[in-house]
Design an enzyme around this catalytic site. Structure first.
Site, PDB file in Angstrom:
ATOM      1  N   GLY A 236      -5.177   8.587   4.528  1.00 28.25           N
ATOM      2  CA  GLY A 236      -5.392   7.145   4.439  1.00 28.25           C
ATOM      3  C   GLY A 236      -6.841   6.815   4.717  1.00 28.25           C
ATOM      4  N   THR A 238     -10.363   5.759   6.714  1.00 30.27           N
ATOM      5  CA  THR A 238     -11.042   6.383   7.850  1.00 30.27           C
ATOM      6  C   THR A 238     -10.777   5.627   9.153  1.00 30.27           C
ATOM      7  OG1 THR A 238     -12.682   7.454   6.462  1.00 30.27           O
ATOM      8  CG2 THR A 238     -13.346   7.021   8.723  1.00 30.27           C
ATOM      9  N   GLY A 241      -7.331   6.462  10.261  1.00 29.60           N
ATOM     10  CA  GLY A 241      -7.321   7.862  10.707  1.00 29.60           C
ATOM     11  C   GLY A 241      -7.870   8.003  12.115  1.00 29.60           C
ATOM     12  N   CYS A 292      -9.360   8.918  -3.404  1.00 30.73           N
ATOM     13  CA  CYS A 292     -10.281   9.207  -2.297  1.00 30.73           C
ATOM     14  C   CYS A 292     -11.528   9.926  -2.806  1.00 30.73           C
ATOM     15  CB  CYS A 292      -9.567  10.060  -1.270  1.00 30.73           C
ATOM     16  SG  CYS A 292      -8.809  11.517  -2.002  1.00 30.73           S
ATOM     17  N   GLU A 378     -16.583   2.380   1.283  1.00 30.68           N
ATOM     18  CA  GLU A 378     -15.588   2.716   0.265  1.00 30.68           C
ATOM     19  C   GLU A 378     -14.954   1.438  -0.288  1.00 30.68           C
ATOM     20  OE1 GLU A 378     -11.902   4.575   1.543  1.00 30.68           O
ATOM     21  OE2 GLU A 378     -12.009   5.969  -0.140  1.00 30.68           O
TER      22      GLU A 378
HETATM   23  P1  NAD Z   1      -4.444   2.871   5.063  1.00 32.59           P
HETATM   24  O1  NAD Z   1      -5.253   3.623   6.057  1.00 32.59           O
HETATM   25  O2  NAD Z   1      -4.482   1.386   5.106  1.00 32.59           O
HETATM   26  O3  NAD Z   1      -2.898   3.254   5.207  1.00 32.59           O
HETATM   27  C1  NAD Z   1      -2.458   4.597   5.136  1.00 32.59           C
HETATM   28  C2  NAD Z   1      -1.123   4.719   5.869  1.00 32.59           C
HETATM   29  O4  NAD Z   1      -1.344   4.511   7.265  1.00 32.59           O
HETATM   30  C3  NAD Z   1      -0.075   3.697   5.433  1.00 32.59           C
HETATM   31  O5  NAD Z   1       1.186   4.328   5.385  1.00 32.59           O
HETATM   32  C4  NAD Z   1      -0.121   2.679   6.560  1.00 32.59           C
HETATM   33  O6  NAD Z   1       1.083   1.965   6.740  1.00 32.59           O
HETATM   34  C5  NAD Z   1      -0.392   3.576   7.760  1.00 32.59           C
HETATM   35  N1  NAD Z   1      -0.961   2.896   8.937  1.00 32.59           N
HETATM   36  C6  NAD Z   1      -1.730   1.781   8.960  1.00 32.59           C
HETATM   37  N2  NAD Z   1      -2.068   1.474  10.241  1.00 32.59           N
HETATM   38  C7  NAD Z   1      -1.510   2.429  11.036  1.00 32.59           C
HETATM   39  C8  NAD Z   1      -1.501   2.677  12.438  1.00 32.59           C
HETATM   40  N3  NAD Z   1      -2.122   1.872  13.305  1.00 32.59           N
HETATM   41  N4  NAD Z   1      -0.836   3.772  12.901  1.00 32.59           N
HETATM   42  C9  NAD Z   1      -0.200   4.611  12.049  1.00 32.59           C
HETATM   43  N5  NAD Z   1      -0.160   4.418  10.706  1.00 32.59           N
HETATM   44  C10 NAD Z   1      -0.812   3.345  10.199  1.00 32.59           C
HETATM   45  O7  NAD Z   1      -4.859   3.428   3.623  1.00 32.59           O
HETATM   46  P2  NAD Z   1      -4.414   2.897   2.169  1.00 32.59           P
HETATM   47  O8  NAD Z   1      -5.095   1.612   1.852  1.00 32.59           O
HETATM   48  O9  NAD Z   1      -2.940   2.993   2.013  1.00 32.59           O
HETATM   49  O10 NAD Z   1      -5.049   4.068   1.245  1.00 32.59           O
HETATM   50  C11 NAD Z   1      -6.374   4.090   0.834  1.00 32.59           C
HETATM   51  C12 NAD Z   1      -7.205   5.008   1.688  1.00 32.59           C
HETATM   52  O11 NAD Z   1      -6.671   6.321   1.699  1.00 32.59           O
HETATM   53  C13 NAD Z   1      -8.622   5.161   1.154  1.00 32.59           C
HETATM   54  O12 NAD Z   1      -9.525   5.119   2.235  1.00 32.59           O
HETATM   55  C14 NAD Z   1      -8.604   6.553   0.517  1.00 32.59           C
HETATM   56  O13 NAD Z   1      -9.876   7.167   0.414  1.00 32.59           O
HETATM   57  C15 NAD Z   1      -7.701   7.282   1.429  1.00 32.59           C
HETATM   58  N6  NAD Z   1      -7.159   8.459   0.777  1.00 32.59           N
HETATM   59  C16 NAD Z   1      -7.604   9.689   1.168  1.00 32.59           C
HETATM   60  C17 NAD Z   1      -7.143  10.829   0.534  1.00 32.59           C
HETATM   61  C18 NAD Z   1      -7.611  12.206   0.927  1.00 32.59           C
HETATM   62  O14 NAD Z   1      -6.957  13.165   0.547  1.00 32.59           O
HETATM   63  N7  NAD Z   1      -8.699  12.340   1.663  1.00 32.59           N
HETATM   64  C19 NAD Z   1      -6.227  10.712  -0.518  1.00 32.59           C
HETATM   65  C20 NAD Z   1      -5.800   9.437  -0.888  1.00 32.59           C
HETATM   66  C21 NAD Z   1      -6.272   8.315  -0.235  1.00 32.59           C
END
Ligand code: NAD
Length: 488
Positions: A236, A238, A241, A292, A378
């Site tokens: 997800g 940064t 994360g 990503c 991003e």
């Molecule tokens: P996001 O970080 O908003 O959400 C990702 C997940 O985390 C979702 O399931 C969300 O519900 C959960 N989440 C949100 N807050 C949380 C918390 N406090 N505790 C635990 N879980 C929580 O990301 P998004 O908008 O869904 O996806 C886009 C992002 O993902 C972009 O930054 C993209 O670059 C990244 N991404 C990275 C890769 C990789 O392999 N490096 C691949 C795909 C997407």
């Protein structure tokens, strides 16, 4: 239960081998970004459901048949899963498109390729082993065992829902772990269909794979802090994360993080220009920039800059449109405010442009300075920043002047340049004269703020295993009980 129009499809979630509603009875709606309309309801799980799912996964791990199953049989089960994904790939891809608004060609290609992960890790399942280690003392037999870490939690984003679950699930199951998955609240439906058509159909024992659907804070955080969870595999943004890493550290969970990127795609003047133009377009617009590894910073050598941009704009005009709306539109305004020059797109797409309700035009900015926000942050949409450079030194400096380090592209016909620039760019993957290639065979992950650990390739299985050292004394016991046993 909330009031929902009867026409909406109503999903249940899957815990301990059974379909169920959230304990609270609450649901939320999932939307089609093309029409802007809700099309299904999803259970809104909270800490209570999370606890039930983690306890079920723990029982399946601790006393259930999964980790005790012969490794060869586990491998066979993974291959069965692969076959079922093949059978349902088209259907699953259509559900993904309905939730995330991407092109069917993109999602269908991902789903068609996904079985390879289960064939590959299914093949590796019975090649996991420790080793016999020579002892430095007489009559001792010493060896290691590779054991599954335990209950693993997967938290995944909306852009490639099932592919990013599969990259985690195949090695985790091969290692003998049990799993609880939280998909993105925007794209939960395809995972629930996958559970029915693939996991249930394959006959995995109850509790081995569980799903809790819901929001980040209410569902994700209790998962990351649950005492029965040994590992969190997160993909997800940064910032999310960093939060997950911080929460998981309190109970010493193993963590792998696949995070955001702002990847440089570097075009030298000795490249094959048409190939590089096509690579630049594919790097940013092929998945509507919602990947990503989007090549969102296009570094073009000064001597070919104008000619390159002209060809780029002509080809990019043919790109399909992307949803994710407000965030992307606000970045377009930021870039204009910073003085970047918009040479294509630059706003919301209308129906006449071929867009749906929440769609943005493919957009290109030239005259971008690498210090601008549009070059550093991003966007996660079809917005490309074109940055000029003079020579190799400057290209590498700009490429590395960024918090992220996920991917990079290099376009050149020089073997020397291909190898030296690839080595100097700080990113987990570098593509030369190609872009956005991934495989189950090749490790994938980020340098710097783009993550921790690697998915894919044989080494990915190690993050679902831990090593146990076994000492067997075949000689007499004895010696001084108050002194540590070291070689004499
Ligand atoms: P996001 O970080 O908003 O959400 C990702 C997940 O985390 C979702 O399931 C969300 O519900 C959960 N989440 C949100 N807050 C949380 C918390 N406090 N505790 C635990 N879980 C929580 O990301 P998004 O908008 O869904 O996806 C886009 C992002 O993902 C972009 O930054 C993209 O670059 C990244 N991404 C990275 C890769 C990789 O392999 N490096 C691949 C795909 C997407």
């Amino acid at each position: 239960m909330q009031d929902v129009p009867a026409k909406l499809k109503s999903y249940q979630t899957y815990i301990d081998g059974a379909w169920c509603d959230a304990a609270s009875g609450k649901t939320f709606q999932t939307f089609d970004p093309y029409t802007g309309d809700a099309w299904a309801t999803i259970p809104e799980c909270d800490a209570k459901d999370v606890d039930r799912a983690c306890e079920a996964a723990w029982r399946a791990f601790d006393e259930g048949p999964w980790p005790a199953m012969m490794q060869t049989a586990r491998g066979r089960m993974l291959r069965k899963i692969a076959g079922l994904i093949e059978k349902h790939a088209e259907h699953l891809a259509r559900i993904e498109v309905r939730d995330n608004g991407k092109l069917i060609s993109e999602m269908a290609a991902q789903l068609k390729y996904l079985p390879e992960w289960f064939y590959y890790y299914g093949g590796l399942a019975d090649k996991i082993h420790g080793s016999v280690i020579p002892s430095d003392r007489p009559e001792h037999f010493t060896y290691t065992l590779k054991e599954p870490v335990g209950v693993c939690v997967f938290i995944t984003p909306w852009n490639s829902p099932l592919m990013l679950v599969g990259w985690k699930l195949a090695p985790a199951l091969a290692a003998g772990c049990t799993v609880v998955i939280k998909p993105s609240e925007y794209t939960s439906a395809s995972l629930l269909e996958f559970m029915k058509l693939v996991i249930e159909e394959a006959g995995l024992p109850p509790g081995v794979v569980n799903v809790v659907t819901g929001y980040g804070a209410a569902t994700g955080e209790p998962l990351v802090t649950h005492p029965k969870v040994a590992k969190v595999a997160f993909t997800g943004g940064t910032a999310t994360g960093a939060r997950v890493n911080e929460l998981a550290a309190k109970t010493f969970k193993k963590v792998s993080l696949e995070l955001g990127g702002k990847s440089p795609n570097v075009v030298f003047d000795d490249c094959i220009i048409d190939d590089a133009v096509s690579g630049a377009v594919s790097g940013i617009f092929a998945a509507t920039g919602q990947t990503c590894i989007a090549g969102s910073r296009l570094l073009v050598q000064e001597s070919i800059h104008d000619q390159f941009v002209e060809k780029l704009v002509a080809m990019a005009k043919t790109a399909k449109l992307a949803p994710q709306y407000q965030r992307i539109l606000s970045y377009i305004e930021i870039a204009k405010g910073e003085g970047a020059n918009c040479v294509l797109g630059g706003g919301a797409a209308t129906k006449e442009d071929g867009g749906g309700k929440y769609f943005v035009k493919p957009t290109i900015f030239t005259g971008v300075d690498n210090g601008m926000r549009i070059a550093q942050e991003e966007v996660f949409g079809p917005v490309l920043s074109v940055i000029k450079f003079k020579d190799e030194e400057e290209a590498v400096a700009i490429a590395n002047d960024i918090a992220y380090g996920l991917g990079a592209g290099v376009w050149t016909q020089s073997v020397r340049r291909a190898t030296t620039v690839s080595k100097r760019i700080r990113a987990g993957t570098v593509w030369v004269n190609t872009y956005r290639a991934v495989s189950f065979l090749m490790p994938f992950g980020g340098y710097k703020a783009s993550g921790l650990g690697r998915e894919n390739g044989a080494e990915a299985i190690d993050s679902y295993l831990q090593t146990k050292s076994v000492w067997i004394n075949n000689g007499p016991a004895g010696g001084n009980p108050f002194i540590m046993k070291t070689a004499s």
